[in-house]
Write a protein that holds these residues in place. Structure first.
Motif, PDB file in Angstrom:
ATOM      1  N   MET A 218       2.314  -1.061  46.018  1.00 12.72           N
ATOM      2  CA  MET A 218       2.662   0.285  46.456  1.00 12.72           C
ATOM      3  C   MET A 218       4.142   0.318  46.799  1.00 12.72           C
ATOM      4  SD  MET A 218       0.849   0.386  50.118  1.00 12.72           S
ATOM      5  CE  MET A 218       1.601  -0.350  51.524  1.00 12.72           C
ATOM      6  N   SER A 219       4.763   1.464  46.610  1.00  9.99           N
ATOM      7  CA  SER A 219       6.190   1.565  46.916  1.00  9.99           C
ATOM      8  C   SER A 219       6.441   2.358  48.194  1.00  9.99           C
ATOM      9  CB  SER A 219       6.939   2.210  45.757  1.00  9.99           C
ATOM     10  OG  SER A 219       6.483   3.522  45.543  1.00  9.99           O
ATOM     11  N   LEU A 220       5.423   3.003  48.718  1.00  7.56           N
ATOM     12  CA  LEU A 220       5.566   3.788  49.939  1.00  7.56           C
ATOM     13  C   LEU A 220       4.446   3.403  50.890  1.00  7.56           C
ATOM     14  CD1 LEU A 220       6.807   6.140  51.588  1.00  7.56           C
ATOM     15  CD2 LEU A 220       5.267   7.661  50.372  1.00  7.56           C
ATOM     16  N   HIS A 221       4.811   2.869  52.039  1.00  4.98           N
ATOM     17  CA  HIS A 221       3.839   2.483  53.042  1.00  4.98           C
ATOM     18  C   HIS A 221       3.253   3.737  53.687  1.00  4.98           C
ATOM     19  CE1 HIS A 221       2.281   0.321  56.626  1.00  4.98           C
ATOM     20  NE2 HIS A 221       2.146  -0.660  55.753  1.00  4.98           N
ATOM     21  N   HIS A 222       2.107   3.635  54.309  1.00  6.53           N
ATOM     22  CA  HIS A 222       1.414   4.793  54.878  1.00  6.53           C
ATOM     23  C   HIS A 222       2.226   5.521  55.942  1.00  6.53           C
ATOM     24  CE1 HIS A 222       0.375   3.063  58.829  1.00  6.53           C
ATOM     25  NE2 HIS A 222       0.308   1.924  58.162  1.00  6.53           N
TER      26      HIS A 222
ATOM     27  N   LEU B 201       9.390   0.796  50.308  1.00  2.14           N
ATOM     28  CA  LEU B 201       9.649  -0.596  49.966  1.00  2.14           C
ATOM     29  C   LEU B 201      10.813  -0.736  48.991  1.00  2.14           C
ATOM     30  CD1 LEU B 201       6.014  -1.944  49.767  1.00  2.14           C
ATOM     31  CD2 LEU B 201       7.608  -2.048  51.667  1.00  2.14           C
ATOM     32  N   PRO B 202      11.060   0.224  48.077  1.00  2.00           N
ATOM     33  CA  PRO B 202      12.269   0.135  47.263  1.00  2.00           C
ATOM     34  C   PRO B 202      13.462   0.742  47.997  1.00  2.00           C
ATOM     35  CG  PRO B 202      10.927   1.945  46.480  1.00  2.00           C
ATOM     36  CD  PRO B 202      10.156   1.268  47.580  1.00  2.00           C
ATOM     37  N   ASN B 203      14.652   0.478  47.486  1.00  2.00           N
ATOM     38  CA  ASN B 203      15.851   1.088  48.032  1.00  2.00           C
ATOM     39  C   ASN B 203      15.821   2.577  47.713  1.00  2.00           C
ATOM     40  OD1 ASN B 203      18.305   1.448  49.211  1.00  2.00           O
ATOM     41  ND2 ASN B 203      19.479   0.459  47.607  1.00  2.00           N
TER      42      ASN B 203
ATOM     43  N   LEU C 287      16.564   8.801  50.205  1.00  2.00           N
ATOM     44  CA  LEU C 287      15.718   9.714  50.988  1.00  2.00           C
ATOM     45  C   LEU C 287      14.310   9.151  51.050  1.00  2.00           C
ATOM     46  CD1 LEU C 287      16.871  13.096  49.501  1.00  2.00           C
ATOM     47  CD2 LEU C 287      17.469  12.166  51.722  1.00  2.00           C
ATOM     48  N   PRO C 288      13.737   8.799  52.123  1.00  2.00           N
ATOM     49  CA  PRO C 288      14.384   8.735  53.428  1.00  2.00           C
ATOM     50  C   PRO C 288      15.168   7.447  53.571  1.00  2.00           C
ATOM     51  CG  PRO C 288      12.138   8.058  53.683  1.00  2.00           C
ATOM     52  CD  PRO C 288      12.324   8.440  52.228  1.00  2.00           C
ATOM     53  N   ARG C 289      15.947   7.371  54.607  1.00  2.00           N
ATOM     54  CA  ARG C 289      16.743   6.168  54.859  1.00  2.00           C
ATOM     55  C   ARG C 289      15.899   5.054  55.446  1.00  2.00           C
ATOM     56  NH1 ARG C 289      22.337   6.368  57.197  1.00  2.00           N
ATOM     57  NH2 ARG C 289      21.793   4.262  56.682  1.00  2.00           N
ATOM     58  N   CYS C 290      14.679   5.355  55.817  1.00  2.00           N
ATOM     59  CA  CYS C 290      13.769   4.349  56.376  1.00  2.00           C
ATOM     60  C   CYS C 290      13.170   3.554  55.219  1.00  2.00           C
ATOM     61  CB  CYS C 290      12.691   5.046  57.201  1.00  2.00           C
ATOM     62  SG  CYS C 290      11.564   3.909  57.994  1.00  2.00           S
ATOM     63  N   ASN C 291      13.876   2.511  54.781  1.00  2.00           N
ATOM     64  CA  ASN C 291      13.395   1.699  53.665  1.00  2.00           C
ATOM     65  C   ASN C 291      13.690   0.225  53.924  1.00  2.00           C
ATOM     66  OD1 ASN C 291      16.043   0.969  52.465  1.00  2.00           O
ATOM     67  ND2 ASN C 291      16.206   3.164  52.089  1.00  2.00           N
TER      68      ASN C 291
ATOM     69  N   ASP D 176      15.240  -5.134  48.540  1.00  2.00           N
ATOM     70  CA  ASP D 176      14.362  -4.228  47.802  1.00  2.00           C
ATOM     71  C   ASP D 176      13.038  -4.961  47.524  1.00  2.00           C
ATOM     72  OD1 ASP D 176      13.068  -2.565  46.023  1.00  2.00           O
ATOM     73  OD2 ASP D 176      14.814  -2.223  44.766  1.00  2.00           O
ATOM     74  N   VAL D 177      12.090  -4.827  48.428  1.00  2.00           N
ATOM     75  CA  VAL D 177      10.820  -5.561  48.326  1.00  2.00           C
ATOM     76  C   VAL D 177      10.075  -5.190  47.047  1.00  2.00           C
ATOM     77  CG1 VAL D 177       8.582  -5.930  49.422  1.00  2.00           C
ATOM     78  CG2 VAL D 177      10.629  -5.825  50.821  1.00  2.00           C
ATOM     79  N   PHE D 178      10.077  -3.926  46.691  1.00  2.00           N
ATOM     80  CA  PHE D 178       9.402  -3.469  45.473  1.00  2.00           C
ATOM     81  C   PHE D 178      10.089  -4.006  44.219  1.00  2.00           C
ATOM     82  CE2 PHE D 178       8.450  -0.194  42.251  1.00  2.00           C
ATOM     83  CZ  PHE D 178       7.071  -0.230  42.305  1.00  2.00           C
ATOM     84  N   GLY D 179      11.414  -4.066  44.251  1.00  2.00           N
ATOM     85  CA  GLY D 179      12.183  -4.498  43.086  1.00  2.00           C
ATOM     86  C   GLY D 179      12.037  -5.967  42.725  1.00  2.00           C
ATOM     87  N   VAL D 180      11.722  -6.832  43.694  1.00  2.00           N
ATOM     88  CA  VAL D 180      11.626  -8.257  43.388  1.00  2.00           C
ATOM     89  C   VAL D 180      10.368  -8.611  42.609  1.00  2.00           C
ATOM     90  CG1 VAL D 180      13.054  -8.944  45.349  1.00  2.00           C
ATOM     91  CG2 VAL D 180      10.586  -8.863  45.612  1.00  2.00           C
TER      92      VAL D 180
END
Length: 54
Positions: free
Chosen positions: A22-26, A31-33, A36-40, A49-53
Motif C-alpha cells: 500500500m502507498s497510503l497508510h490508514h 509511504l512514497p515521496n 501533498l500531503p507533506r506527511c510522508n 521513499d519506503v514505497f519506492g524501494v
C-alpha cells in the motif's frame, strides 16, 4: 533494519506468487515521496521513499 530484499525472499520462500504494497497508510501517512500531503516517509522518519524501494 529495513531490508526489502530479505522480506521478498521470505515471501517467496513461503510460496507467495505476488506482492502488493500500500502507498497510503490508514492515517494518511504516505509511504512514497509526495508534495501533498507533506506527511510522508521522506519528510518524516525513516527519511526514505519506503514505497519506492520495493
Amino acid at each position: 533494519m529495513w531490508n526489502p530484499e530479505q522480506l521478498v525472499a521470505l515471501y517467496k520462500k513461503a510460496g507467495a506468487k505476488f506482492f502488493v504494497s500500500m502507498s497510503l497508510h490508514h492515517d494518511n501517512f504516505f509511504l512514497p515521496n509526495s508534495k501533498l500531503p507533506r506527511c510522508n516517509s521522506v519528510n518524516i522518519s525513516p527519511h526514505k521513499d519506503v514505497f519506492g524501494v520495493w
